[in-house]
Design a protein around this motif. Sequence first.
Motif, PDB file in Angstrom:
ATOM      1  N   GLU A 196       1.380 -16.421  -7.626  1.00  0.00           N
ATOM      2  CA  GLU A 196       0.639 -15.677  -6.625  1.00  0.00           C
ATOM      3  C   GLU A 196       1.529 -14.574  -6.041  1.00  0.00           C
ATOM      4  O   GLU A 196       2.732 -14.746  -5.882  1.00  0.00           O
ATOM      5  CB  GLU A 196       0.237 -16.662  -5.514  1.00  0.00           C
ATOM      6  N   THR A 197       0.927 -13.435  -5.717  1.00  0.00           N
ATOM      7  CA  THR A 197       1.656 -12.354  -5.058  1.00  0.00           C
ATOM      8  C   THR A 197       1.724 -12.658  -3.569  1.00  0.00           C
ATOM      9  O   THR A 197       0.710 -12.979  -2.945  1.00  0.00           O
ATOM     10  CB  THR A 197       0.950 -11.002  -5.284  1.00  0.00           C
ATOM     11  N   ASN A 256       7.718  -1.566  -6.505  1.00  0.00           N
ATOM     12  CA  ASN A 256       7.010  -2.830  -6.739  1.00  0.00           C
ATOM     13  C   ASN A 256       7.717  -4.055  -6.177  1.00  0.00           C
ATOM     14  O   ASN A 256       7.320  -5.180  -6.467  1.00  0.00           O
ATOM     15  CB  ASN A 256       6.703  -3.037  -8.225  1.00  0.00           C
ATOM     16  N   GLU A 257       8.773  -3.852  -5.369  1.00  0.00           N
ATOM     17  CA  GLU A 257       9.492  -4.996  -4.778  1.00  0.00           C
ATOM     18  C   GLU A 257       9.557  -4.959  -3.260  1.00  0.00           C
ATOM     19  O   GLU A 257       9.238  -5.940  -2.613  1.00  0.00           O
ATOM     20  CB  GLU A 257      10.896  -5.100  -5.365  1.00  0.00           C
ATOM     21  N   ILE A 304       7.544  -7.714  -1.582  1.00  0.00           N
ATOM     22  CA  ILE A 304       6.554  -8.312  -2.481  1.00  0.00           C
ATOM     23  C   ILE A 304       7.261  -9.371  -3.310  1.00  0.00           C
ATOM     24  O   ILE A 304       8.255  -9.081  -3.990  1.00  0.00           O
ATOM     25  CB  ILE A 304       5.941  -7.238  -3.401  1.00  0.00           C
ATOM     26  N   GLU A 305       6.782 -10.600  -3.238  1.00  0.00           N
ATOM     27  CA  GLU A 305       7.386 -11.701  -3.982  1.00  0.00           C
ATOM     28  C   GLU A 305       6.321 -12.356  -4.854  1.00  0.00           C
ATOM     29  O   GLU A 305       5.131 -12.237  -4.581  1.00  0.00           O
ATOM     30  CB  GLU A 305       8.000 -12.719  -3.015  1.00  0.00           C
ATOM     31  N   GLN A 306       6.748 -13.027  -5.886  1.00  0.00           N
ATOM     32  CA  GLN A 306       5.841 -13.783  -6.762  1.00  0.00           C
ATOM     33  C   GLN A 306       6.204 -15.257  -6.628  1.00  0.00           C
ATOM     34  O   GLN A 306       7.371 -15.619  -6.767  1.00  0.00           O
ATOM     35  CB  GLN A 306       6.011 -13.367  -8.225  1.00  0.00           C
ATOM     36  N   SER A 349      -1.978  -7.185  -8.012  1.00  0.00           N
ATOM     37  CA  SER A 349      -0.687  -7.039  -8.682  1.00  0.00           C
ATOM     38  C   SER A 349       0.334  -6.436  -7.725  1.00  0.00           C
ATOM     39  O   SER A 349      -0.023  -5.707  -6.795  1.00  0.00           O
ATOM     40  CB  SER A 349      -0.829  -6.132  -9.909  1.00  0.00           C
ATOM     41  N   PRO A 350       1.618  -6.718  -7.942  1.00  0.00           N
ATOM     42  CA  PRO A 350       2.664  -6.106  -7.116  1.00  0.00           C
ATOM     43  C   PRO A 350       2.595  -4.575  -7.128  1.00  0.00           C
ATOM     44  O   PRO A 350       2.827  -3.940  -6.104  1.00  0.00           O
ATOM     45  CB  PRO A 350       3.959  -6.621  -7.742  1.00  0.00           C
TER      46      PRO A 350
END
Length: 138
Positions: free
Chosen positions: A104-105, A76-77, A96-98, A28-29
């Motif tokens: 997918e992280t 978280n970014e 951190i990208e989705q 997870s992020p």
Amino acid sequence: MANKIKVNASTMNKKKSMYSLEFPVRCSPAILYEFLSTPVGLQEWFADKVDQKEQKFYFSWNGSTDTAEVVEHMENEYVMYRWDHQPVDEFFEFRIEQSSITNETILKITDFADKAEIKDQQQLWNTQVSDLKHRIGS
């Protein structure tokens, strides 16, 4: 998804170029952010020892210490650091990208290096992120 490298040769500092690498990470992020932004997390994969005092991080490798300041961050970014010995316009950033398609992280690392050293730096980041993935269990 394969690791990607992008080089931007047009930077403010003519000696160094900005480049980016992307790595898929299975977590997870929020968990990933802890490994990128805290002394305990960074010490797991990035440096032998990491200490923090306010916005300054002290990274130690083989008895040698480098100091970096947190320039910007958003929980978280992303977190952006600047080495004290580097020019003000150079930094390294963990973003951190989705993936909108696979959910997918993705860990995107942006850094600066001399053009002749980019391949070596990419190899170093590949090794570091491999260790990070191992620590996370990804």
